[in-house]
Design an enzyme around this catalytic site. Structure first.
Site: not given
Length: 764
Positions: A393, A427, A429, A516
């Site tokens: 991120h 991931d 996200h 995740d």
């Protein structure tokens, strides 16, 4: 950090300084090279007509312009071949992947020039030709190195016959067919060999000798030597075998970054839970972390961001964390002075803290990722950087999402100096930081499979329409999935990502791995279980790329370790299947078999949606271009032959697999335009494109037609398209710079279909 760049002359002092360094390496590494051959290098680059070849010098150099290696490549644009005259690293600089990176650039340079093969000389490994064991061992090492790329000696010719029978170690002529199956036609081999001997060795090879060598190249006698050596890398390295254990690099100080605030899920227990499961197996070999300089961080992150994180963490109160709470959305140009307020200038959210240990832990994670990158450069098939804090991120100028520095992006940039790179982020996200860093670059493809930003962090990026900008247009792919998907649907999306990566043809893959996506993860909504992660590992491993895996998310501690172990078991047990040697020594895809197809010429209203879907799923065309493709179908339906558009459609298993649209060029005598030729992702590499083109040419031939014209973009994204046209007999007729947009030119190809082509262009 090394980069490779091209030198084509000696016009200024900087270029002359580089050439002087290359000449020093030549003198040191090639003791038998005549001084005149070293001295002529500048003239060789400046006066191609004098030497019969277009010369190109590739140099590997440091950030301070210190030359660490070079390759001198000679191109013959008329005979469509390249010749590697010399390649070497500086004394004491072998290993670390430099040689592989240089040779990969040689192959790219040859492809860019339209060459069908790269030739070079290599001393023999046969005891009858090289009787001295110490010399022969060196020869074997060189041949082993080149064999990893598919380059092997030509057998069945008189090339290695010395002009003086008393001479030993007369060289083989080796050939790299650049991934193509089989050797060039005998007449092409003969022409290339004659050109090499006459232009390079006329002083020592009499005409009669040259005629004898060329005449020895006969159909049924000449062959490519079978592979003789094993292993992915002929250079000295870490000793990590291609199919050996996975290199594991652990951030051993990750636990200093322990934020104890309630609800902070990015905790040290994550790494411990994974390591407990790894202790149960023998998948890994641990590699000690190496330290890398700050320049690797500032190569992808704003130096102001890096300096701020370091200072703010050092000045944070002992045992306390600073969280951003004020964000400069109205005036980003004016930085606040107070350190706690300044956090909002550099951060994208309110839950990524700055504290005493955040910077040292994040900096150590960077070292781990770069160490893993070095492992694959040194021959490891897979290398895993088990790190926290995570990184994907972190953008070029901002941190957030528990991330401070983008470990995967830093590793990808590091590898990009050695060849082409793809980053795959799985991931839950979106990898907004990685996208931001490479958004305007074509050398690093970024692909992210994630939850749609309408419901998943970071909310403002990760939409399918974000495809890259400028030189990077088409080099970013977001596959955004619904809130509820099955493991099979998720795996299919990863398969689509790998299809796009295959078209990029990278030397290295960086995998940002997040667990995740597991069932009951507190930050996700999907339902992968241990067996699903194992299947994902098998799928990604079967792609065959040397891969750096960098740990990102995964917060359900109860199952995190088992999920990670299963993923790596799947990765380790994956087999690429029947392959040939490809770029950077990785196994490349086998040549496909042509699909069984049904053909038709007529289009119907049902084809409007089918064509739109087919063109869109290739992910190589803008929405406006997709609309144009559909409009041509509409024109044909509405006006029939009067539209000027003809179609050939190929169906496999009842579904549209590909189509071509073509038409006679108004005002010409026998010239036709190929407007569209498209094959869907599932049909690519199965011979459908070539079959479509053959059908088009057969139909034009009855018209009759003299030539077929096709146009495409000059962007690197369309390199496979340009290669397709060249492979099928098209010749470049013209190039219009900046035609579509700045930096994106139009290239026009033409293929003669009849024997009344102009004599200079006629095919034999």
């Amino acid at each position: 950090m090394l980069r490779i760049r091209r030198i084509t002359g000696s016009r200024d002092a900087a270029e002359r300084a580089v050439l002087a360094e290359v000449q020093a390496i030549m003198a040191a590494q090639f003791a038998g090279l005549p001084p005149d051959d070293i001295a002529k290098l500048p003239d060789q680059l400046n006066n191609p007509m004098k030497y019969g070849f277009v010369s190109e010098l590739l140099v590997s150099e440091t950030a301070h312009h210190k030359v660490r290696g070079f390759a001198l490549v000679l191109h013959d644009p008329d005979l469509h071949f390249s010749y590697l005259e010399l390649m070497s690293t500086a004394p004491g600089r072998t290993g670390g992947g430099q040689g592989a990176a240089l040779y990969n650039r040689v192959r790219d340079a040859a492809r860019d020039r339209g060459s069908m093969a790269v030739y070079f000389e290599c001393l023999p490994d046969d005891p009858a030709l090289s009787p001295d064991p110490s010399v022969r061992r060196q020869n074997q090492a060189r041949l082993k190195f080149y064999e990893q790329f598919g380059a092997r000696p030509l057998m069945g010719t008189a090339y290695e016959t010395p002009t003086d029978p008393a001479v030993t170690d007369s060289p083989y002529l080796a050939i790299d067919t650049l991934g193509r199956e089989g050797l060039p036609a005998v007449k092409d081999l003969q022409a290339a060999v004659r050109a090499i001997l006459e232009r390079k060795y006329a002083a020592i090879c009499p005409p009669g000798y040259i005629d004898k060598v060329v005449a020895s190249i006969q159909e049924g006698r000449v062959s490519h030597r079978a592979p003789r050596y094993e292993g992915p890398n002929g250079e000295a390295g870490s000793g990590l075998a291609a199919h050996g254990k996975i290199a594991l690099v652990i951030n051993d100080k990750h636990d200093i970054h322990h934020v104890r605030e309630r609800g902070y899920v990015e905790a040290p227990v994550r790494i411990r839970s994974i390591m407990r499961e790894f202790d149960k197996g023998e998948l890994f070999t641990t590699v000690e972390r190496r330290h890398f300089g700050d320049r690797h961080v500032t190569a992808v992150h704003d130096s102001g961001l890096v300096a701020y994180i370091e200072r703010a963490c050092a000045e944070a109160p002992e045992g306390k964390s600073v969280y951003p709470y004020v964000f400069p959305v109205r005036n980003a140009e004016r930085k606040p002075k107070e350190r706690s307020v300044l956090a909002g200038y550099w951060c994208i959210d309110t839950f990524t803290p700055l504290n005493r240990n955040a910077y040292p832990a994040a900096r150590r994670a960077v070292d781990c990722a770069l160490t893993a990158a070095d492992c694959v450069l040194e021959g490891a098939r897979f290398a895993y950087a088990l790190v926290r804090p995570p990184g994907h991120h972190a953008e070029r100028r901002t941190f957030g999402g528990f991330c401070y520095f983008n470990n995967a992006a830093i590793a990808a940039h590091y590898l990009s100096g050695r060849g082409r790179v793809a980053v795959l982020d799985i991931d839950y996200h979106h990898g907004n930081g990685t996208q931001d860093i490479f958004y305007e670059r074509a050398d690093v493809l970024t692909v992210s499979v994630h939850g749609h930003p309408s419901f998943a962090y970071p909310y403002f990026t990760g939409f399918p329409g974000e495809k890259g900008r400028g030189p990077g247009a088409g080099y970013n792919l977001n596959i955004a999935l619904p809130e509820a998907v099955t493991p099979d649907e998720h795996r299919a999306a990863v398969g689509r990502a790998l299809d796009r990566i295959a078209r990029h043809d990278p030397d290295w893959l960086v995998l940002a791995i997040g667990f995740d996506t597991a069932v009951a993860d507190p930050t996700g909504t999907w339902s992968n279980r241990a067996a699903d992660f194992r299947a994902l590992g098998q799928l990604i491993g079967a792609a065959g790329y040397p891969t750096v895996i960098v740990q990102e998310g995964g917060y359900r501690v109860r199952t995190l370790g088992a999920n990670a172990r299963n993923f790596f078991q799947g990765l380790a047990e994956s087999e690429p299947g029947p392959r040939r040697t490809g770029r950077a020594g990785r196994p490349a895809r086998a040549e496909p078999q042509a699909a069984t197809l049904a053909w038709r010429d007529a289009v119907s209203p049902a084809d409007l949606a089918a064509v739109r879907r087919l063109v869109a799923t290739t992910e190589m065309f803008t929405p406006a271009e997709v609309d144009i493709a559909v409009e041509l179908v509409q024109e044909r339906i509405a006006r029939g032959q009067g539209s000027g558009y003809e179609f050939v459609l190929a169906e496999a298993d009842g579904q549209l697999a590909g189509y071509a649209c073509y038409g006679a060029t108004p005002g010409t005598a026998g010239t036709w335009d190929l407007y569209w030729i498209v094959v869907g992702p599932q049909g690519q590499r199965r011979g459908i494109g070539g079959a479509l083109l053959a059908e088009v040419e057969a139909r034009i031939g009855t018209a009759p037609g003299r030539s077929l014209v096709a146009e495409t973009s000059s962007l690197d994204l369309y390199r496979p398209t340009r290669g397709f046209y060249r492979k099928h007999g098209f010749e470049k007729a013209a190039e219009l710079a900046d035609f579509y947009r700045p930096g994106d030119g139009k290239i026009i190809y033409r293929k003669w279909l009849s024997h009344d082509a102009p004599p200079a262009r006629r095919k034999t």
